[in-house]
Design an enzyme around this catalytic site. Structure first.
Site, PDB file in Angstrom:
ATOM      1  N   CYS A   1      31.392  37.592  39.882  1.00 16.50           N
ATOM      2  CA  CYS A   1      31.327  38.463  41.067  1.00 16.50           C
ATOM      3  C   CYS A   1      30.294  37.978  42.083  1.00 16.50           C
ATOM      4  CB  CYS A   1      30.996  39.892  40.650  1.00 16.50           C
ATOM      5  SG  CYS A   1      32.250  40.596  39.590  1.00 16.50           S
TER       6      CYS A   1
ATOM      7  N   HIS B   1      28.982  43.636  47.120  1.00 15.74           N
ATOM      8  CA  HIS B   1      30.079  43.399  46.179  1.00 15.74           C
ATOM      9  C   HIS B   1      30.796  44.727  45.894  1.00 15.74           C
ATOM     10  CE1 HIS B   1      32.470  42.046  42.938  1.00 15.74           C
ATOM     11  NE2 HIS B   1      31.793  42.672  41.998  1.00 15.74           N
TER      12      HIS B   1
ATOM     13  N   ASN C   1      38.170  45.623  42.304  1.00 21.17           N
ATOM     14  CA  ASN C   1      37.192  44.531  42.234  1.00 21.17           C
ATOM     15  C   ASN C   1      37.947  43.204  42.181  1.00 21.17           C
ATOM     16  OD1 ASN C   1      35.201  42.705  41.612  1.00 21.17           O
ATOM     17  ND2 ASN C   1      34.345  43.870  39.904  1.00 21.17           N
TER      18      ASN C   1
END
Ligand code: UT7
Length: 336
Positions: free
Chosen positions: A113, A263, A293
């Protein structure tokens, strides 16, 4: 030393929308649980024959067009992802010929990520040093093919989606730091002691003679495992820390920042970060509701969507912070 700036951006998501109600048909979950715990309403999933570099190609072409450059001007390609088309070579090598490029370095960054800010940081350093001038940075991901979409895997499966984003970074002329587009600084961190708190164990060279066997599949070692609560708590802590650190390094305050692009792992993480840092809600731009995500793609997707929404404009001062498996985390401050 030179400066770098972002001169083009693009994104691409596959057309198939998978809603929380669609997931209710695959596993014991509910739209309300997913929205309350994560903020996610829907995500995109690719068709079976689509690859991560196919998504990356679409986003890259959009970014090149947006930058208004000839693709022959690109002298380096960096691809952030955790979903390789094949074990090796890396996605950058598969994307390069799809883009009609050859000869230039093709680099993969596998920082989960945090990958896109790591990749931006590498591009910034290359440009600052004078080694390369015009770098295409891609973040693309396919998760849908690698999730356990049964009740067993529901804690992870509902969170992730497929998508891609890309930017073109180029050597910049900066005469006025308060006005000219450029990357101020990037900050990278990792804590490998927590590598197994969010990981996919198999296949792997650490697993005996064949990297993978039927037993490992029966034990579900090829699906992601996540210690959700530990990841959550660390994400909030590190996103706050990394944002503070980036501001301090540039002698800026939170008030100086026009937009926070964090994020997108969980809406509640970003809300807690905003509360902790005392950032007004309208300055934080989230896309997790629509895309879930997308790991290395969340930041460039956020950039493209924020521009479209009129929240990110030429001259905006942006702070980004990311956190993910590794654990890794990173931050960046840049004038758009
Ligand atoms: O970028 C880094 C990547 N990941 C993250 O940052 C994610 C970080 N972690 C999280 O976002 C959260 O920990 C989750 C969203 C994964 C889970 O939220 P939580 O509030 O920590 O829930 P929990 O794990 O404590 O689970 C609560 C309950 C459990 O049932 P019991 O034991 O209370 O009966 C779970 O089995 O919710 C259950 N559960 C679900 N129920 C419906 C777990 N997943 C689901 C699901 N649908 N998808």
């Amino acid at each position: 030393m030179f400066n770098s700036e972002i001169i083009g951006h693009g994104m691409y998501v596959p057309p198939r929308v998978v809603t929380n109600h669609d997931l209710e048909k695959l596993m014991e979950t509910s739209h309300d649980w997913i929205v309350q715990r994560s903020g996610i309403e829907e995500r995109r999933w690719v068709a079976p024959d689509v690859t991560t570099t196919d998504l990356g190609l679409e986003a890259a072409q959009a970014a090149i067009a947006n930058a208004g450059i000839e693709k022959s001007e690109i002298d380096c390609l960096i691809f952030a992802h955790i979903s390789p088309d094949h074990d090796f070579p890396g996605n950058a090598c598969f994307l390069q010929p799809k883009l009609g490029l050859t000869g230039i370095p093709a680099i993969d960054v596998r920082q989960q990520c945090s990958g896109f800010i790591y990749a931006m940081s590498i591009a910034d350093a290359f440009i600052k040093s004078g080694q390369y001038r015009t770098i295409l940075v891609v973040g693309a991901e396919i998760h849908s093919k690698g999730l356990d979409v049964t009740t067993r895997g529901r804690d992870v499966a509902v969170l992730f989606g497929d998508g891609a984003g890309a930017i073109v970074m180029r050597r910049a002329d900066v005469t006025d730091r308060r006005r000219d587009s450029h990357v101020f600084s990037t900050h990278l961190f990792a804590e490998g002691q927590n590598a197994k708190e969010l990981w996919i164990e198999a296949p792997g060279m650490a697993l005996g003679p064949s990297r993978m066997n039927h037993e490992m599949i029966d034990e579900l070692k090829h699906f992601p495992f996540m210690n959700g609560k530990k990841v959550f708590a660390n994400a909030v802590k590190r996103l706050c820390e990394a944002t503070h650190l980036a501001l301090k390094a540039n002698e800026l305050t939170l008030e100086d920042i026009d937009l926070f692009l964090f994020h997108q792992a969980n809406m509640r993480i970003n809300q807690m970060v905003a509360n902790e840092l005392k950032i007004p809600e309208e300055k934080v731009f989230n896309t997790i509701q629509k895309y879930g995500n997308t790991t290395a793609a969340t930041i460039p997707i956020g950039m493209a969507e924020a521009v479209k929404a009129g929240k990110l404009k030429k001259g905006s001062l942006v702070a980004s912070a990311v956190f993910g498996s590794g654990f890794t985390w990173a931050s960046a401050i840049y004038r758009w």
